[in-house]
Design an enzyme around this catalytic site. Structure first.
Site, short mmCIF file in Angstrom:
data_model
loop_
_atom_site.label_atom_id
_atom_site.label_comp_id
_atom_site.label_asym_id
_atom_site.label_seq_id
_atom_site.Cartn_x
_atom_site.Cartn_y
_atom_site.Cartn_z
N LYS A 91 0.81 -1.22 0.00
CA LYS A 91 0.00 0.00 0.00
C LYS A 91 0.85 1.27 0.00
O LYS A 91 0.43 2.30 -0.52
CB LYS A 91 -0.94 0.00 1.20
CG LYS A 91 -2.08 -1.00 1.04
CD LYS A 91 -3.21 -0.72 2.01
CE LYS A 91 -4.42 -1.58 1.74
NZ LYS A 91 -4.19 -3.00 2.13
N GLU A 113 -9.90 7.30 3.47
CA GLU A 113 -10.83 6.42 4.15
C GLU A 113 -10.07 5.15 4.50
O GLU A 113 -9.10 4.81 3.84
CB GLU A 113 -12.00 6.07 3.24
CG GLU A 113 -11.75 4.89 2.29
CD GLU A 113 -10.59 5.07 1.31
OE1 GLU A 113 -10.25 6.23 1.01
OE2 GLU A 113 -10.02 4.06 0.86
N SER A 372 1.82 -9.81 -0.98
CA SER A 372 1.44 -8.40 -0.83
C SER A 372 1.82 -7.82 0.52
O SER A 372 2.01 -6.61 0.65
CB SER A 372 -0.07 -8.25 -1.05
OG SER A 372 -0.80 -9.09 -0.18
C1 LIG Z 1 -5.02 -4.04 1.74
C2 LIG Z 1 -4.30 -5.29 1.45
C3 LIG Z 1 -4.68 -6.16 0.40
C4 LIG Z 1 -5.90 -5.93 -0.45
O1 LIG Z 1 -5.90 -4.74 -1.18
P1 LIG Z 1 -5.74 -4.72 -2.76
O2 LIG Z 1 -6.08 -3.33 -3.12
O3 LIG Z 1 -6.67 -5.72 -3.35
O4 LIG Z 1 -4.33 -5.05 -3.06
C5 LIG Z 1 -3.92 -7.28 0.16
N1 LIG Z 1 -2.85 -7.59 0.92
C6 LIG Z 1 -2.44 -6.79 1.94
C7 LIG Z 1 -1.24 -7.19 2.73
C8 LIG Z 1 -3.15 -5.63 2.24
O5 LIG Z 1 -2.75 -4.84 3.25
#
Ligand SMILES: *Cc1c(COP(=O)(O)O)cnc(C)c1O
Length: 388
Positions: A91, A113, A372
């Site tokens: 993010k 938000e 992610s």
């Molecule tokens: C917020 C988040 C997601 C999901 O958000 P996307 O916009 O779909 O990428 C996925 N993995 C992690 C670690 C997150 O913090």
């Protein structure tokens, strides 16, 4: 993607667009002009590259998961390590990109938000570093469930505004943030957290997250001398997935696979509809209202999905699949044990699906899984779930 498919600005086939009141439309059109002006500006790109390297810690490694690949007995599994970014997830890529744009636009105040709090924390982090006033709208119910994230944002100097309207959830926080933007657009920038919302947000968020696949493509070619056979990512609003797909969309040999929780199967079961000011596939209940979704991973709990994913789904360019909570919990533990990497519960969805893909592919194949985020935030929750 074919240009004729992007027949109107901000549309991906029939999806996307901007369905908002005229006063908000003016603000968004101005935002799009500014984004188009700066995104290719050499000084802007240099500044972005500087902060991504020296603050976020990019590039992130592409780790060959040797023990996991052996244990599964199929293709080579590579992990794109967004978990190693500052703040522990992808993010921050988007937060830094948008805040640099906000600075160029002369904004003094950032609003955002947040549902689970992860985007709020990334935004508050970027605001602290750039010395910007930061206001985070959060449904009152969410502030209660995520009190540690509220404290994190406050530590970072942000003001968290609990929203006591509607159901006190994410949707109500989005409405408040949009209202604030319309009142204060002269000095305020709305930093949106995923590849969702009215144009230009999905395009802008993809632009800033595309660094993931820009790097992974270069890294896999250096390492293996060829492209991967599949790229797998988890799906909340779709930002880490679109970022990890972006540079492969025009490479038809690469399968692109998004993974959803089976209790929030937006792309697997959604129908075209309008949500939060844009058209996408959306999960509706019998009365035609956005269906209540659930996920053990707070970051994946969203009834809509980015418009470009909706388009990639209906055109067949990308595939979307679901996994169960049991499969996710198993993947969470298996990656920890075999590779010494505790993944975020969100990311464990992608790992879980990669495991299901393995028997359908050969040893000569290569899968990149987008990791992610890291799992420190989820350890206590998993501990509780495993006690039951
Ligand atoms: C917020 C988040 C997601 C999901 O958000 P996307 O916009 O779909 O990428 C996925 N993995 C992690 C670690 C997150 O913090």
């Amino acid at each position: 993607m074919n240009n004729q498919d992007l027949n109107r600005e901000g549309y991906f086939g029939e999806f996307g667009g901007s369905f908002v009141p005229p006063e908000l439309q003016e603000v968004l059109s101005y935002l799009n002009d500014q984004f188009q002006t700066y995104k290719d500006d050499p000084a802007f790109k240099e500044e972005l590259a500087y902060y991504l390297r020296d603050y976020v810690g990019r590039q992130s490694p592409l780790t060959y998961a040797e023990r996991l690949s052996e244990a599964w007995g199929g293709p080579k599994i590579y992990l794109k390590r967004e978990d190693l970014n500052h703040t522990g997830a992808h993010k921050i890529n988007n937060a830094i990109g948008q805040i640099l744009l906000a600075k160029r636009m002369g904004a003094k105040r950032i609003i955002a938000e947040t549902g689970a709090g992860q985007h709020g924390v990334a935004t508050a982090t970027a605001c602290a570093m750039f010395n910007m006033e930061c206001v985070i709208y959060m449904g009152i119910e969410d502030t209660r469930r995520q009190s540690l994230n509220v404290f994190r944002m406050e530590l970072l100097g942000a003001t968290v505004v609990p929203v006591d309207k509607g159901q006190g959830r994410l949707k109500d926080a989005v409405d408040e943030a949009l209202g604030d933007l319309v009142r204060n657009y002269k000095n305020t920038f709305y930093l949106l957290g995923s590849a969702v919302g009215p144009h230009p947000f999905p395009t802008m968020v993809k632009h800033f997250q595309a660094i993931i696949s820009e790097e992974s493509k270069r890294q896999i070619i250096e390492r293996e001398g060829r492209l991967p056979d599949a790229v797998v990512a988890c799906m909340g609003g779709g930002s880490n997935a679109i970022g990890s797909f972006a540079h492969y969309i025009d490479e038809p040999s690469v399968r692109l696979i998004g993974v959803e929780p089976d209790q929030a199967p937006t792309l697997t079961q959604g129908v075209p509809g309008t949500l939060h000011g844009f058209k996408c596939l959306v999960l509706l209940d019998e009365e035609g209202q956005p269906r209540k979704t659930y996920s053990i991973a707070a970051g994946l709990d969203y009834p809509g999905i980015g418009p470009e994913h909706s388009y990639l789904k209906v055109t067949g360019r990308a595939e979307y699949a679901t996994v169960t909570n049991e499969e996710v919990l198993e993947a969470f533990q298996e990656l920890s044990r075999t590779e010494g990497i505790i993944p975020a519960l969100e990311s464990a969805h992608a790992i879980a699906y990669a495991k299901k893909l393995v028997p359908t592919m050969g040893r000569e194949h290569i899968i990149i899984v987008n990791l992610s985020g890291r799992g420190d935030k989820d350890v206590e929750q998993v501990y509780q779930m495993l006690q039951q």
